[in-house]
Design an enzyme around this catalytic site. Structure first.
Site, PDB file in Angstrom:
ATOM      1  CG  ASP A   1      47.932  45.078  28.047  1.00  0.00           C
ATOM      2  OD1 ASP A   1      46.736  44.803  27.815  1.00  0.00           O
ATOM      3  OD2 ASP A   1      48.271  46.035  28.768  1.00  0.00           O
TER       4      ASP A   1
ATOM      5  CG  ASN B   1      39.572  33.795  31.913  1.00  0.00           C
ATOM      6  OD1 ASN B   1      38.639  33.637  32.701  1.00  0.00           O
ATOM      7  ND2 ASN B   1      40.824  33.989  32.328  1.00  0.00           N
TER       8      ASN B   1
ATOM      9  CE1 TYR C   1      34.572  42.376  36.322  1.00  0.00           C
ATOM     10  CE2 TYR C   1      32.611  41.846  37.606  1.00  0.00           C
ATOM     11  CZ  TYR C   1      33.733  41.436  36.906  1.00  0.00           C
ATOM     12  OH  TYR C   1      34.013  40.104  36.774  1.00  0.00           O
TER      13      TYR C   1
HETATM   14  N1  LIG Z   1      36.586  35.607  40.456  1.00  0.00           N
HETATM   15  C1  LIG Z   1      35.301  35.913  40.339  1.00  0.00           C
HETATM   16  O1  LIG Z   1      34.559  35.957  41.328  1.00  0.00           O
HETATM   17  C2  LIG Z   1      34.708  36.186  38.990  1.00  0.00           C
HETATM   18  C3  LIG Z   1      33.305  36.276  38.902  1.00  0.00           C
HETATM   19  C4  LIG Z   1      32.747  36.543  37.675  1.00  0.00           C
HETATM   20  C5  LIG Z   1      33.533  36.688  36.563  1.00  0.00           C
HETATM   21  N2  LIG Z   1      34.889  36.602  36.679  1.00  0.00           N
HETATM   22  C6  LIG Z   1      35.680  36.794  35.476  1.00  0.00           C
HETATM   23  O2  LIG Z   1      36.544  35.694  35.296  1.00  0.00           O
HETATM   24  C7  LIG Z   1      37.668  36.106  34.518  1.00  0.00           C
HETATM   25  C8  LIG Z   1      38.934  35.588  35.173  1.00  0.00           C
HETATM   26  O3  LIG Z   1      39.082  36.212  36.437  1.00  0.00           O
HETATM   27  P1  LIG Z   1      39.681  35.439  37.709  1.00  0.00           P
HETATM   28  O4  LIG Z   1      38.621  35.455  38.739  1.00  0.00           O
HETATM   29  O5  LIG Z   1      40.267  34.147  37.308  1.00  0.00           O
HETATM   30  O6  LIG Z   1      40.768  36.483  38.234  1.00  0.00           O
HETATM   31  P2  LIG Z   1      42.334  36.599  37.909  1.00  0.00           P
HETATM   32  O7  LIG Z   1      43.056  35.427  38.447  1.00  0.00           O
HETATM   33  O8  LIG Z   1      42.705  37.956  38.369  1.00  0.00           O
HETATM   34  O9  LIG Z   1      42.371  36.508  36.330  1.00  0.00           O
HETATM   35  C9  LIG Z   1      42.324  37.592  35.459  1.00  0.00           C
HETATM   36  C10 LIG Z   1      43.319  37.283  34.366  1.00  0.00           C
HETATM   37  O10 LIG Z   1      43.201  38.257  33.348  1.00  0.00           O
HETATM   38  C11 LIG Z   1      44.512  38.588  32.928  1.00  0.00           C
HETATM   39  N3  LIG Z   1      44.484  39.937  32.401  1.00  0.00           N
HETATM   40  C12 LIG Z   1      43.943  41.043  32.973  1.00  0.00           C
HETATM   41  N4  LIG Z   1      44.139  42.107  32.213  1.00  0.00           N
HETATM   42  C13 LIG Z   1      44.818  41.661  31.115  1.00  0.00           C
HETATM   43  C14 LIG Z   1      45.322  42.304  29.964  1.00  0.00           C
HETATM   44  N5  LIG Z   1      45.158  43.622  29.772  1.00  0.00           N
HETATM   45  N6  LIG Z   1      45.974  41.553  29.054  1.00  0.00           N
HETATM   46  C15 LIG Z   1      46.149  40.223  29.224  1.00  0.00           C
HETATM   47  N7  LIG Z   1      45.688  39.564  30.304  1.00  0.00           N
HETATM   48  C16 LIG Z   1      45.039  40.277  31.234  1.00  0.00           C
HETATM   49  C17 LIG Z   1      45.366  38.479  34.190  1.00  0.00           C
HETATM   50  O11 LIG Z   1      46.714  38.170  33.893  1.00  0.00           O
HETATM   51  P3  LIG Z   1      47.889  39.257  33.921  1.00  0.00           P
HETATM   52  O12 LIG Z   1      47.633  40.149  35.102  1.00  0.00           O
HETATM   53  O13 LIG Z   1      49.115  38.461  33.997  1.00  0.00           O
HETATM   54  O14 LIG Z   1      47.737  39.966  32.614  1.00  0.00           O
HETATM   55  C18 LIG Z   1      44.739  37.296  34.898  1.00  0.00           C
HETATM   56  O15 LIG Z   1      45.384  36.090  34.549  1.00  0.00           O
HETATM   57  C19 LIG Z   1      37.580  37.631  34.420  1.00  0.00           C
HETATM   58  O16 LIG Z   1      37.072  37.996  33.166  1.00  0.00           O
HETATM   59  C20 LIG Z   1      36.604  37.994  35.514  1.00  0.00           C
HETATM   60  O17 LIG Z   1      35.944  39.207  35.263  1.00  0.00           O
HETATM   61  C21 LIG Z   1      35.500  36.337  37.863  1.00  0.00           C
END
Ligand SMILES: NC(=O)c1ccc[n+]([C@@H]2O[C@H](COP(=O)([O-])OP(=O)(O)OC[C@H]3O[C@@H](n4cnc5c(N)ncnc54)[C@H](OP(=O)(O)O)[C@@H]3O)[C@@H](O)[C@H]2O)c1
Length: 262
Positions: free
Chosen positions: A75, A102, A166
């Protein structure tokens, strides 16, 4: 060393043996970065909480090669996480050329409805953890003349009603990116990719039962008329890592958002 300050022993193939730490590597955008980087020849340490997701993503990347991928379940908000990740990166990779911050936490709520733990959690995951990890990896990044790519969000530059915290946490990450780009130059480059709406599990987690309605509103407000793909964001993350293409790029906030922030 060449004039960019990088080790020239790599020869013409700038990705072979490049060493990356990718947080949130078990799903969505992070998993796409792990796949792309290992596919280009890099060695990747993929960090996240869910060991099963990390194992799946790294096994696939490892099998497809030519690079390598190793999971590390931790984490990033745990008190000693940054030091543990730095230790593991040293042991597994022998150094670090790029950190991709990320991992992200998104809970979409009106401020008056939001739980305090979620508000604090977004700042911890989206701002404090990336900063501590950059700090812990600085000796390694300085030694390699490496780089950081923070995965931020268009939410950090647009008004985000009902998602204000956020957006605020990502705006802070954008500010951190620009300030550290100057503070850490010329040894370490620091950039950010600002994705628009990308089709990942974050949307289900973020909006709960209102996810479908929110998705429809988002698509109608996106000039290119669709959600992006994780691979479309990963390509830009890797572009900013790539010493062959981005050695003179630092402090940039690159929108990859279907025109949403235009
Ligand atoms: N999807 C969108 O529309 C979007 C748009 C703008 C920006 N983003 C950004 O892109 C990034 C990736 O998001 P995603 O869209 O690919 O969604 P996602 O699949 O939910 O990815 C988020 C990742 O962060 C990990 N994570 C969360 N909290 C954590 C912690 N405390 N320690 C370690 N790992 C952690 C999660 O893994 P575990 O749960 O296994 O820890 C997961 O693999 C994020 O920063 C998000 O804010 C996404």
């Amino acid at each position: 060393m060449d004039e960019t300050g990088r080790d020239t022993k790599r020869g013409g193939d700038s990705w072979a043996g490049l060493r990356l730490v990718v947080t949130g590597g078990g799903s969505g955008i992070g998993a796409a970065v792990v796949a792309r980087a290992a596919g280009l020849g890099a060695d990747v340490l993929a960090v996240g909480r869910r060991a099963d997701r990390l194992a799946e993503v790294t096994a696939k990347a490892q099998a497809e090669g030519p690079g390598t991928a190793v999971p590390y379940a931790v984490d990033v908000t745990a008190p000693d996480a940054a030091a543990r990740i730095a230790d593991r990166a040293r042991d597994v990779l022998g150094g670090v050329d790029a950190l991709v911050n990320n991992a992200g936490h998104a809970v979409f709520d009106r401020l008056e409805d939001a739980a305090e733990a979620d508000l604090r959690g977004m700042v911890d995951t989206n701002l404090v953890a990336p900063a501590l990890l950059i700090r812990a990896l600085l000796p390694a990044l300085r030694a390699s003349r490496g780089c950081v790519v923070n995965v931020s969000s268009v939410g950090g530059v647009l008004a985000m009603p009902n998602r204000s915290f956020y957006g605020a946490s990502k705006a802070a990450l954008n500010s951190l990116t620009r300030s550290l780009a100057v503070e850490l130059a010329p040894e370490v480059r620091v950039n950010a990719v600002l994705p628009g709406p990308v089709d990942t599990g974050l949307w289900d987690l973020a909006a709960g039962e209102g996810a479908d309605a929110l998705r429809e509103r988002i698509v109608s407000g996106t000039p290119l008329g669709r959600f992006g793909l994780a691979a479309e964001v990963a390509a830009w993350v890797c572009h900013l890592v790539d010493p062959g293409s981005s050695s003179w790029v630092t402090g940039s906030l690159v929108s990859v958002d279907g025109g949403r922030a235009a």
